[in-house]
Motif scaffolding. Structure first.
Motif, PDB file in Angstrom:
ATOM      1  N   VAL A 119       0.833  -1.203   0.000  1.00 42.01           N
ATOM      2  CA  VAL A 119       0.000   0.000   0.000  1.00 42.01           C
ATOM      3  C   VAL A 119       0.869   1.254   0.000  1.00 42.01           C
ATOM      4  O   VAL A 119       0.553   2.246  -0.658  1.00 42.01           O
ATOM      5  CB  VAL A 119      -0.942   0.012   1.220  1.00 42.01           C
ATOM      6  N   LEU A 120       1.974   1.200   0.747  1.00 42.68           N
ATOM      7  CA  LEU A 120       2.923   2.303   0.796  1.00 42.68           C
ATOM      8  C   LEU A 120       4.237   1.877   0.153  1.00 42.68           C
ATOM      9  O   LEU A 120       4.710   0.767   0.401  1.00 42.68           O
ATOM     10  CB  LEU A 120       3.189   2.725   2.248  1.00 42.68           C
ATOM     11  N   PRO A 121       4.823   2.735  -0.671  1.00 37.14           N
ATOM     12  CA  PRO A 121       6.114   2.404  -1.261  1.00 37.14           C
ATOM     13  C   PRO A 121       7.226   2.529  -0.229  1.00 37.14           C
ATOM     14  O   PRO A 121       7.136   3.338   0.705  1.00 37.14           O
ATOM     15  CB  PRO A 121       6.272   3.452  -2.368  1.00 37.14           C
ATOM     16  N   ALA A 122       8.254   1.724  -0.367  1.00 36.33           N
ATOM     17  CA  ALA A 122       9.407   1.790   0.532  1.00 36.33           C
ATOM     18  C   ALA A 122      10.630   1.260  -0.194  1.00 36.33           C
ATOM     19  O   ALA A 122      10.524   0.312  -0.989  1.00 36.33           O
ATOM     20  CB  ALA A 122       9.151   0.973   1.799  1.00 36.33           C
ATOM     21  N   PRO A 123      11.777   1.857   0.037  1.00 34.37           N
ATOM     22  CA  PRO A 123      13.011   1.361  -0.600  1.00 34.37           C
ATOM     23  C   PRO A 123      13.358  -0.034  -0.089  1.00 34.37           C
ATOM     24  O   PRO A 123      12.955  -0.427   1.005  1.00 34.37           O
ATOM     25  CB  PRO A 123      14.058   2.397  -0.197  1.00 34.37           C
ATOM     26  N   ASN A 124      14.106  -0.754  -0.892  1.00 34.86           N
ATOM     27  CA  ASN A 124      14.459  -2.133  -0.528  1.00 34.86           C
ATOM     28  C   ASN A 124      15.240  -2.208   0.778  1.00 34.86           C
ATOM     29  O   ASN A 124      15.082  -3.166   1.541  1.00 34.86           O
ATOM     30  CB  ASN A 124      15.265  -2.784  -1.648  1.00 34.86           C
ATOM     31  N   TRP A 125      16.059  -1.194   1.045  1.00 30.07           N
ATOM     32  CA  TRP A 125      16.850  -1.238   2.284  1.00 30.07           C
ATOM     33  C   TRP A 125      15.951  -1.157   3.514  1.00 30.07           C
ATOM     34  O   TRP A 125      16.223  -1.787   4.529  1.00 30.07           O
ATOM     35  CB  TRP A 125      17.904  -0.128   2.303  1.00 30.07           C
ATOM     36  N   TRP A 126      14.849  -0.367   3.407  1.00 28.66           N
ATOM     37  CA  TRP A 126      13.949  -0.280   4.552  1.00 28.66           C
ATOM     38  C   TRP A 126      13.149  -1.570   4.713  1.00 28.66           C
ATOM     39  O   TRP A 126      12.858  -1.992   5.833  1.00 28.66           O
ATOM     40  CB  TRP A 126      13.020   0.915   4.416  1.00 28.66           C
TER      41      TRP A 126
END
Length: 199
Positions: A158-165
């Motif tokens: 639902v929310l985008p997030a970088p792979n590291w997070w």
């Protein structure tokens, strides 16, 4: 249910249980504050069991304009927000997968709630110079619920997030961030008031 489905739901269920527990605690604190607000309205000289010192005092904070931002006790807003998160939490525990638009609306609404809780804390800390123990408890539970809800939103896409997070979340590092935020709040209180808290 397949093994893959069980494993994908397990993190949501564990997070939802944490959200439910935090939500119940926050709801109880909001109820107590609501009752005390009504009692204080009928007797502005009333003192409560949470009036521990000149620094920790529910009644002192409840007597300020910040305690009634919308014209009624803020605790009523707490009941509203906690009721929503509890409904969502128990549904997630049961395995319900909400539509993206719905869970995104809940995330947006609760983000307003957590920002409001932190605004109230800054008002107590920097302006009023008196802290409400029940309000502090709600700030802690609201923080935990928001981190949990954000985790669910990211895991469901639902929310985008970088792979590291996402990698940090997989290792439970986002909960460490939540603990650090709460620890920072407690450290600020201890640094500023110290022995005055219970004196």
């Amino acid at each position: 249910m397949s093994t893959s489905e069980q494993s994908s739901r397990a993190p949501h269920r564990g997070t939802a249980i944490e959200m439910a527990i935090s939500g119940v605690i926050g709801l109880c604190a909001s109820f107590v504050l609501s009752i005390e607000a009504w009692q204080l309205a009928s007797d502005d000289g009333r003192r409560f069991s949470c009036d521990v010192s000149s620094v920790l005092s529910c009644s002192a904070v409840a007597s300020t304009p910040q305690a009634r931002v919308l014209g009624f006790p803020n605790a009523f807003l707490g009941i509203f927000f906690e009721a929503i998160v509890l409904a969502v939490s128990f549904a997630l525990i049961a395995g319900v997968r909400f539509p993206k638009w719905y869970i995104l609306c809940v995330e947006a609404l609760y983000t307003i709630g957590v920002l409001f809780a932190y605004w109230l804390f800054t008002q107590s800390y920097f302006v009023i110079h008196v802290l409400c123990p029940w309000c502090l408890l709600i700030t802690v539970t609201t923080t935990l619920v928001w981190f949990g809800l954000t985790r669910v939103c990211i895991k469901q896409g639902v929310l985008p997030a970088p792979n590291w997070w996402k990698a940090v979340m997989e290792s439970g590092g986002d909960w460490l961030v939540a603990v650090l935020v709460i620890t920072a709040i407690l450290a600020m209180i201890a640094f500023r008031y110290g022995p005055l808290l219970f004196g």
